[in-house]
Design a protein around this motif. Structure first.
Motif, PDB file in Angstrom:
ATOM      1  N   LEU A 132      -0.840 -16.540 -13.874  1.00 33.51           N
ATOM      2  CA  LEU A 132      -0.646 -17.368 -15.059  1.00 33.51           C
ATOM      3  C   LEU A 132      -1.030 -16.603 -16.326  1.00 33.51           C
ATOM      4  N   ASP A 175       1.469 -19.641 -20.238  1.00 35.00           N
ATOM      5  CA  ASP A 175       1.506 -20.639 -19.160  1.00 35.00           C
ATOM      6  C   ASP A 175       0.350 -21.629 -19.299  1.00 35.00           C
ATOM      7  N   LYS A 213       2.812 -20.151 -10.059  1.00 36.79           N
ATOM      8  CA  LYS A 213       3.779 -19.610 -11.007  1.00 36.79           C
ATOM      9  C   LYS A 213       5.031 -20.473 -11.057  1.00 36.79           C
ATOM     10  N   SER A 258       4.268 -23.789 -12.719  1.00 38.54           N
ATOM     11  CA  SER A 258       4.035 -23.634 -14.157  1.00 38.54           C
ATOM     12  C   SER A 258       5.348 -23.415 -14.901  1.00 38.54           C
ATOM     13  N   ASN A 294       6.542 -25.603 -17.938  1.00 37.75           N
ATOM     14  CA  ASN A 294       6.946 -25.016 -19.219  1.00 37.75           C
ATOM     15  C   ASN A 294       8.247 -25.636 -19.727  1.00 37.75           C
TER      16      ASN A 294
END
Length: 605
Positions: free
Chosen positions: A43, A47, A194, A197, A201
């Protein structure tokens, strides 16, 4: 004689049991920042910032501003949001220092484990679990309700006719849509930090875009004269205040600030990512401050647009955006608001669910809850069992419970963790210096020496064991004074506002006590440890944060405290029956003492 001897033996055994219990409660975790995490460090600062924004800027942006403007503050809602933002920033700075100091998964749990001890740390972790479970369940239930409204309550009507639930405090129907959404998000989180996230996002970007659209589009129809309008009043009552910029006065702004404070809850999830951030000591402080700043600017812009497009007393407190677009004749814009609301709720759901398995993982790694809940999947490098079990619990709550009264429990949990983190900042800032610790503790424990040290008359240049103990006692005294002050302000507001001398004198005494206590802490030498980020204006900034948090806790109703006490009682059972005996620190001490053949320490827990 035999009776007296037996009594002495019993007292001796009780002494050792109490000593063992205290040692178990005060066991502290030593964090090695050079130790490699088993979680994947993927991250970035961006993030983490998006995670903080997504978990904070949820449905509050679409409801809170209009509600506070109409009921509490009028156009001065912008000031209410500013006050709430400052108070939240104080708590955020305390989290930021700990994120840089202790870059480990677990947030307030690991902070209190390092600072105070195992027992308080377990209570913090147990409280965080409740906070994130209820937060996630309430968000997914709100998402389900919002989607159902778009289809004329078809889900609600169908399930109420097929599977009605007629139990007080439970939902009128099982919300399987909420359960399904929760499980889908849990599986998505289990696939990896990941990947989840990236989804967050996207949701956050859509949410911010819609908020920006509302601000720009609404400003085209803004009229500053709406800050000067006066509502119609009867001869006996002005239900909507006296008009102008502050129709409800200073008290309305303060009441509005207390309501707006809850709109900033959620940023603390950033602090749980210490083992998944690429550079946690740099990223976590930046992400917390940046996310709170962006969220405040969004709330500020939305509040200005709402109160300039339409007078505050004509706002719709439940759906202010669709209402103002109906007013200006832009019905098509309501669909943008709908997309933003759903995206905001999805981002809030991810933000609420993301930290929960991390807290469970941290507690399981320390042996305080069941070990299988913290197992890391070798492929996805996430605590997959903790993620799925937490998601299942959240889904069940969202399916069968009416969560309105439980949302207040989320507030009490959040405010308690904020207070503990701020207290930990004070204690650690004045901990014993490493250089002095090696020399040994030679400060006398006389009454005169301690009194002189309160005003730094002993001219100590380094923090010692004695000064650290003095600060710990002063922090405890400060918290007690905060509780007394908060009870007085929350229960006797009318008497204080009416100018009753007895209550005002008591309030002045408490305030003077708070200032003197913080001053005594300020006079103590600080630890010489260098940090990547430090809270400024210590001890006054963390002290003010503690006071605000405790005051807001005291404004919550009795039923909320009872439900919270029940949850804590369940947690105490888990700790005393399992966590206390399976603690990794306890097992490490037992292993080290069993290898020490020169002494018998079998009585120590």
């Amino acid at each position: 004689m035999d009776f007296a001897l037996t009594k002495l033996i019993v007292l001796y055994k009780m002494k050792w049991k109490l000593r063992d219990l205290y040692k178990a409660f005060s066991r502290r975790k030593v964090v090695d920042n050079t130790e490699e995490s088993t979680l994947a460090r993927v991250l970035s600062t961006l993030d983490l910032t998006a995670l903080g924004i997504g978990s904070t800027l949820g449905v509050g942006a679409y409801i809170l501003a209009g509600s506070v403007a109409k009921k509490h503050a009028g156009p001065a809602v912008v000031i209410s949001f500013a006050i709430a933002a400052v108070a939240s920033m104080f708590a955020g700075l305390c989290y930021a220092e700990f994120g840089a100091r202790v870059p480990r998964a677990g947030s307030a749990y690991i902070y209190s484990y390092v600072t105070i001890g195992e027992f308080v740390a377990f209570l913090m972790g147990w409280t965080l679990i409740l906070e994130y479970v209820i937060g996630s369940a309430s968000v997914v239930r709100a998402l389900s309700t919002y989607v159902d409204v778009l289809f004329n309550d078809s889900m609600k009507n169908f399930f109420e006719s097929v599977m009605p639930i007629n139990v007080d405090s439970l939902s009128s129907y099982p919300d399987f849509f909420a359960l399904g959404v929760t499980l889908i998000f849990s599986v998505a989180l289990a696939f990896g930090a990941k990947e989840s996230s990236m989804v967050n996002n996207i949701f956050t970007l859509v949410n911010l875009s819609v908020v920006l659209f509302v601000i720009i589009a609404g400003s085209l129809k803004a009229d500053i004269n709406n800050w000067k309008t006066e509502p119609s009043c009867t001869e006996t009552d002005c239900e909507n205040g006296e008009g102008g910029f502050m129709p409800y006065g200073i008290s309305g702004i303060i009441t509005g600030a207390a309501a707006c404070f809850y709109g900033f809850i959620g940023f603390d999830c950033v602090a749980t990512t210490g083992e998944e951030a690429k550079n946690p000591q740099r990223s976590i402080p930046i992400a917390i401050v940046a996310s709170l700043t962006i969220v405040f600017l969004a709330y500020f812009g939305v509040s200005v647009v709402l109160t300039t497009v339409l007078p505050y007393y004509e706002q719709n407190p439940e759906a202010p955006f669709p209402h103002i677009f109906d007013f200006i004749g832009w019905e098509w814009a309501k669909w943008f608001v709908t997309i933003g609301a759903i995206s905001g709720l999805c981002a809030s759901l991810l933000g609420s669910m993301f930290p929960l398995p991390r807290v469970i993982y941290a507690m399981a790694s320390d042996g305080l809850v069941f070990k299988w809940m913290g197992n890391i999947n070798s492929r996805f490098q996430t605590p997959i069992m903790g993620t799925l079990s937490a998601g299942l619990l959240t889904g069940i709550l969202a399916t069968i419970f009416e969560l309105d009264p439980l949302v207040k429990m989320m507030s009490i949990c959040t405010l308690l963790t904020y207070s503990i983190v701020a207290s930990c900042v004070l204690i650690l800032r004045y901990e014993e210096s490493e250089a002095y610790e090696k020399k040994g503790d030679h400060n006398p424990r006389t009454f005169v020496f301690i009194i002189k040290q309160l005003i730094s008359a002993n001219k100590l240049n380094h923090s010692t064991k004695l000064t650290a103990q003095i600060v710990t006692v002063l922090v405890c005294c400060y918290i007690l004074l905060c509780i007394c002050t908060a009870i007085l302000l929350s229960m006797y507001t009318t008497e204080i506002a009416a100018g009753k001398v007895a209550f005002i004198v008591l309030l002045v005494i408490f305030v003077i006590g708070l200032v003197i206590t913080l001053s005594f802490i300020y006079f103590q030498p600080v630890s010489g440890r260098k940090l990547a980020f430090s809270v400024p204006f210590v001890p006054f900034l963390p002290g003010f944060s503690i006071l605000i948090n405790i005051y807001l806790m005291m404004t919550l109703d009795k039923d909320t405290w009872i439900l919270f006490a029940i949850w804590i009682a369940i947690g105490l059972g888990v700790y005393f029956l399992y966590g206390m005996w399976h603690s990794h620190i306890r097992n490490q001490k037992k292993w080290s003492t069993s290898n020490d053949k020169g002494a018998d320490f079998s009585h120590i827990t």
